[in-house]
Design a protein around this motif. Structure first.
Motif, PDB file in Angstrom:
ATOM      1  N   THR A  84     -38.370  84.670  46.405  1.00 48.15           N
ATOM      2  CA  THR A  84     -37.312  85.088  47.288  1.00 48.15           C
ATOM      3  C   THR A  84     -37.884  86.135  48.308  1.00 48.15           C
ATOM      4  OG1 THR A  84     -37.209  87.073  45.915  1.00 48.15           O
ATOM      5  CG2 THR A  84     -35.845  85.203  44.860  1.00 48.15           C
ATOM      6  N   TRP A  85     -36.391  86.498  49.302  1.00 48.50           N
ATOM      7  CA  TRP A  85     -37.099  87.208  50.168  1.00 48.50           C
ATOM      8  C   TRP A  85     -37.614  88.583  49.687  1.00 48.50           C
ATOM      9  CZ3 TRP A  85     -37.321  85.474  55.100  1.00 48.50           C
ATOM     10  CH2 TRP A  85     -36.616  84.408  55.374  1.00 48.50           C
ATOM     11  N   PRO A  86     -38.535  89.223  50.369  1.00 45.32           N
ATOM     12  CA  PRO A  86     -39.228  88.957  51.752  1.00 45.32           C
ATOM     13  C   PRO A  86     -40.382  88.103  51.602  1.00 45.32           C
ATOM     14  CG  PRO A  86     -39.871  91.013  50.933  1.00 45.32           C
ATOM     15  CD  PRO A  86     -39.046  90.879  50.006  1.00 45.32           C
ATOM     16  N   VAL A 122     -40.705  85.116  50.538  1.00 45.50           N
ATOM     17  CA  VAL A 122     -40.440  83.513  51.232  1.00 45.50           C
ATOM     18  C   VAL A 122     -40.496  83.449  52.355  1.00 45.50           C
ATOM     19  CG1 VAL A 122     -38.119  83.505  51.228  1.00 45.50           C
ATOM     20  CG2 VAL A 122     -39.021  81.607  50.274  1.00 45.50           C
ATOM     21  N   GLY A 123     -40.620  84.559  53.165  1.00 48.59           N
ATOM     22  CA  GLY A 123     -40.499  84.621  54.785  1.00 48.59           C
ATOM     23  C   GLY A 123     -41.611  83.688  55.357  1.00 48.59           C
ATOM     24  N   CYS A 153     -31.044  85.835  54.475  1.00 52.94           N
ATOM     25  CA  CYS A 153     -32.416  86.551  54.919  1.00 52.94           C
ATOM     26  C   CYS A 153     -32.058  87.882  55.343  1.00 52.94           C
ATOM     27  CB  CYS A 153     -33.014  85.590  56.132  1.00 52.94           C
ATOM     28  SG  CYS A 153     -32.204  86.129  57.846  1.00 52.94           S
ATOM     29  N   PRO A 154     -33.148  88.656  54.984  1.00 54.88           N
ATOM     30  CA  PRO A 154     -32.862  90.324  55.197  1.00 54.88           C
ATOM     31  C   PRO A 154     -32.687  90.360  57.017  1.00 54.88           C
ATOM     32  CG  PRO A 154     -35.206  89.737  54.661  1.00 54.88           C
ATOM     33  CD  PRO A 154     -34.509  88.417  54.257  1.00 54.88           C
ATOM     34  N   TRP A 167     -41.098  80.159  54.828  1.00 58.36           N
ATOM     35  CA  TRP A 167     -40.002  79.602  55.723  1.00 58.36           C
ATOM     36  C   TRP A 167     -40.465  79.480  57.341  1.00 58.36           C
ATOM     37  CZ3 TRP A 167     -36.024  76.674  54.868  1.00 58.36           C
ATOM     38  CH2 TRP A 167     -35.249  76.938  53.785  1.00 58.36           C
ATOM     39  N   ALA A 181     -32.422  78.923  55.875  1.00 65.14           N
ATOM     40  CA  ALA A 181     -33.384  79.984  56.115  1.00 65.14           C
ATOM     41  C   ALA A 181     -32.744  81.165  56.476  1.00 65.14           C
ATOM     42  CB  ALA A 181     -34.415  79.479  57.105  1.00 65.14           C
ATOM     43  N   VAL A 232     -36.189  90.348  59.502  1.00 66.50           N
ATOM     44  CA  VAL A 232     -36.875  88.971  59.764  1.00 66.50           C
ATOM     45  C   VAL A 232     -35.770  87.948  60.445  1.00 66.50           C
ATOM     46  CG1 VAL A 232     -38.490  89.171  58.065  1.00 66.50           C
ATOM     47  CG2 VAL A 232     -36.418  87.903  57.583  1.00 66.50           C
TER      48      VAL A 232
END
Length: 873
Positions: A543-545, A547-548, A581-582, A551, A577, A585
């Motif tokens: 999960t985020w972050p 997975v940033g 997303c937070p 992506w 994506a 990013v």
């Protein structure tokens, strides 16, 4: 002596009164007072006459006996006067036997005469005559007599009787016994005191101090203390008082040394060194042990030197020589063992200290056998659950010792045993497996290394499946799998490597970096679609972050690979994506997405993406995002298209960014020739710009009005400036902001142009001075008229008050300022300013619309149309 010799003419009156009343103490005392300068014999006769009539008078007896003692002072004790004085005391005691003062004076008088037996018996008579409540007064002098004049036996008997009355004073008796060299009896009493838990020392000594005194007494007098078990007492003290262990072991050894039992003393030193747990106690015992060995060696050397003149073949000489060699070897061995013994002390403090075990191993680097023994003892002693440090390093280093000796089989055995140890953490066991595999690789045993790693990641079975054991969880260690997959990449096939990566993804032990490595591995071997599938599997795991990174790598690889070929799929990926997303990013993702549309897609899609990005990024990035958005819109659709974006930006941006955005917007309108629109934008942004804090904005507006405005617009600008200035002056005062603006914070230089910079080191005005200046400023500004009150901060400077005085009457017109403005405008009119037309490319398609509207306006209008336009204006 006849009465006629005593009585004189001056005494006739006293004699007549006494004869009439011989039982009056007052008359006798007056008579004695009158005779105070008479010879002692005369006063003695008067005392004796008075005591015949008043034998129970304590006052007469006390002074009579006192004068009798004074009369014999200075005479020899054998003089008959002493005996007469003693008889007077005895006579007084017939009547005064209940008076302790008479007894004490008599006993003290006898002590000066040196009659030991008579004095002792008198003390005994006093104790029998007086009540027990007054015995303490007698015993004080009795003990003094026993200490000074009596024999030891008498004194001991006296002390024993005294302790029956005052058992708490036993320390006084012990001190007397020690002075009298009655060591055995003193030790017995001291041992009795130590064992009495209710005993309270009158000298303020603690039980610990009494114990130490007893042990010292025993150790220094081993031959005199015969009725106590000396060794048992000292050993009991060692167990009871852990802070004095070193002193007590030395005392026990000294006990045997004084008895010439040197071998026994050596055993005591060795036992003490191997049992103490503190470095301090070890140092005390070791120093005493070394000194003992040196002294014994020096004695033997002296004996050997005394026999050098004798025959060297003498058996006794050889025995002494051998003994000297033995003692030299013992001393050398003791010196060499110091570090090892000290290490043992530290390990006794904490046997599970891995660092101390490693230090101990380094002491035996020159002796491999000793090293192996130390490691064996260490792994047997250290409990991994209680260990201080990393217990697996003991096993690894032990195996490395065998590896350095070339014995790989023994090293494998050590590693095999280590893998069955229940370590505290998974990382410890994983490190053991990895070290085993690396050892095999160092010796080019690659197949063995792969075999070891396959064993390491194998799921547990049977007894090892117990969740309490670390072996049941180590197969999910990321460290193990990372090394395993590296080995497979280097030594295995593509299929085996892919299987390992897939297994890691199934067990969810992969990290984002491992997923990226897997995808890179597949891409390197031309499995592009499978590499994208690997990215998708990894994205589903995290999960985020976290997975940033996946992506960004996935999107970059996909776009670089397919470009415009699979545009819809790329759009779907970007939508996935950016969904969720937070904000931190979101900027980079949206920029990548927009770049894709710009290069391979539609421009309007790109603009829509930029519009969406302004709602997804955090406030700190919002200004940059709008700037990029405006630049792109200007590039693709012309400058006029940016107006809507500017307006939305001003509505969405935080207050701190509105000024900069408005300045850019106004500059754009000025370039387009929309002077009124630019002026309206300046007017709108002025409410966010404090003239004191944002002089740059007001300078831009000033220059704008000088270049494009007229007298009315210029006055309007000045009016708005005064209004805004008054608005900010009436806002609640913030001391922090004011001090920061004035440069008065600690460590900050005063800002240029402020009152603080002008006054330098001069003290700021007081609050009363500020109020007076405020009143003067308001009166001067209002011309004596009553005005609305203006809030002035208590710490305001002179420049602040000047600004407030200007803002006190917002409707007042500064004539001088207008004159300056008129002169400025006149100078500007005198200037020959050349105007250039704006290129039509700037306006895009807007120019045609404007010309069409102008033609419509030039056409004649009806009344209804003119009314509508007037209403709108």
């Amino acid at each position: 002596m006849d009465i006629e010799d005593i009585v004189r003419e001056t005494d006739v009156a006293y004699e007549e009164e006494i004869r009439r009343n011989p039982f009056s103490l007052k008359l006798w005392w007056r008579y004695l007072d009158a005779k105070r300068k008479s010879p002692p014999k005369i006063r003695q006769t008067i005392y004796e006459r008075s005591l015949k009539y008043l034998p129970g008078s304590y006052k007469l007896w006390f002074h009579y006996l006192k004068e009798r003692r004074e009369m014999v002072k200075g005479d020899c004790v054998t003089d008959p006067s002493y005996e007469s004085a003693n008889n007077a005391h005895e006579k007084a005691l017939v009547f005064m036997h209940k008076m302790p003062r008479i007894w004490l004076d008599y006993c003290e008088f006898l002590m000066t005469q040196g009659f030991i037996t008579k004095t002792r018996r008198t003390f005994d008579r006093a104790l029998r005559s007086l009540p027990i409540t007054q015995h303490d007064r007698v015993w004080e002098l009795y003990i003094k007599f026993a200490d000074s004049a009596a024999s030891q036996e008498t004194a001991i008997v006296v002390y024993r009787r005294y302790l029956q009355l005052e058992p708490d004073n036993v320390e006084q008796f012990i001190a007397y016994l020690l002075n009298a060299q009655r060591i055995d009896e003193a030790a017995q009493l001291l041992a009795k005191v130590v064992n009495d838990e209710d005993f309270v020392s009158k000298e303020g000594k603690t039980t610990h101090q009494l114990w130490m005194e007893l042990c010292e007494l025993i150790s220094k007098n081993p031959t005199k203390v015969t009725r106590l078990k000396c060794e048992a007492i000292i050993r009991h003290g060692i167990r009871k008082f852990t802070d004095e262990v070193g002193h007590l072991w030395n005392a026990l050894a000294d006990f045997y040394i004084r008895q010439a039992q040197f071998e026994k003393a050596r055993d005591v030193y060795e036992e003490g060194i191997h049992t103490v747990t503190t470095v301090r106690d070890f140092s005390l015992i070791y120093d005493a042990y070394t000194k003992f060995e040196e002294q014994m060696l020096s004695v033997k050397m002296e004996q050997l030197e005394g026999r050098e003149d004798d025959d060297n073949e003498d058996e006794e000489f050889k025995a002494v020589s051998d003994d000297v060699d033995l003692r030299l070897e013992r001393l050398d061995n003791l010196m060499n063992r110091r570090q090892e013994l000290l290490s043992s002390v530290l390990l006794r403090q904490n046997p599970h200290n891995v660092f101390e075990w490693q230090k101990r191993v380094r002491l035996f680097t020159s002796d491999p056998v000793k090293v192996v023994q130390t490691y064996s003892e260490a792994v047997t002693t250290v409990d991994p659950q209680k260990a201080a440090g990393k217990p697996h390093t003991l096993w690894v280093n032990w195996a490395r010792v065998y590896e350095e000796q070339g014995s790989l089989e023994d090293a494998r055995v050590i590693f095999e045993k280590a893998t069955h140890v229940n370590f505290k953490g998974i990382d410890d066991l994983a490190t053991v497996w990895c070290e085993w595999a690396e050892m095999e690789m160092r010796h080019e045993k690659y197949d063995e290394a792969l075999k070891v790693m396959r064993m390491a990641v194998r799921p547990p079975r049977g007894a090892l499946a117990n969740r309490d054991l670390v072996q049941s969880r180590v197969h999910k260690s990321v460290k193990l799998w990372s090394l395993y997959v590296d080995l497979e990449e280097s030594l295995g096939t593509v299929d085996s490597t892919k299987a390992v990566y897939e297994r890691m993804l199934d067990l969810k032990v992969a990290t984002p970096q491992i997923v990226i490595n897997y995808a890179a591995f597949l891409e390197e071997h031309k499995f592009f679609e499978e590499s994208f599938k690997a990215y998708e599997k990894g994205i589903n795991l995290f999960t985020w972050p976290a997975v940033g990174d996946l992506w960004f790598a996935y999107l970059k690889k996909f776009v670089d690979r397919y470009k415009e070929k699979k545009l819809e799929r790329a759009r779907d990926l970007f939508e996935q994506a950016v969904n969720g997303c937070p904000p931190e990013v979101a900027k980079n993702l949206y920029l990548m997405y927009a770049d894709l549309e710009e290069k391979y897609g539609l421009t309007r899609h790109a603009m829509a993406i930029y519009e969406r990005s302004t709602k997804a990024v955090p406030e700190e990035e919002l200004m940059n995002m709008y700037t990029i958005y405006i630049a792109k819109a200007s590039e693709y659709f012309g400058v006029t298209r940016t107006r809507e974006i500017f307006e939305r930006a001003i509505e969405a941006l935080p207050d701190k960014f509105i000024r900069d955005m408005c300045i850019k917007f106004a500059d754009t309108e000025r370039k387009l020739g929309e002077i009124d629109r630019a002026r309206a934008i300046y007017t709108h942004s002025s409410q966010y710009c404090n003239p004191k804090k944002d002089p740059h904005f007001w300078k831009l507006w000033y220059d704008f009005e000088v270049q494009h405005g007229n007298e009315d617009t210029f006055k309007e600008m000045l009016r708005i400036k005064r209004s805004v200035q008054q608005q900010y002056s009436q806002v609640a005062f913030n001391p922090q902001e004011f001090l920061e603006a004035q440069g008065l914070l600690p460590g900050q230089k005063p800002a240029a142009g402020t009152a603080a910079a002008a006054v330098g080191k001069r003290k700021l005005p007081t609050e009363m001075d500020m109020l007076e200046q405020q009143a003067v400023a308001v009166v001067e500004a209002g011309g004596g008229r009553k005005t609305d009150a203006v809030r002035v901060p208590a710490q305001a400077t002179a420049m602040d008050l000047e600004d407030l005085s200007k803002a006190a009457n917002p409707e007042e017109i500064d004539i001088m300022e207008e004159d300056v403005e008129e002169r400025t405008m006149v100078n500007e009119e005198e200037l020959d300013i050349e105007e250039k037309p704006v290129p039509s490319a700037v306006f895009g398609g807007l120019l045609e619309k404007v010309s069409a509207e102008q033609k419509k306006e030039e056409a004649p209008l009806g009344a209804r149309e003119r009314f509508k336009r007037r209403k709108m204006e």
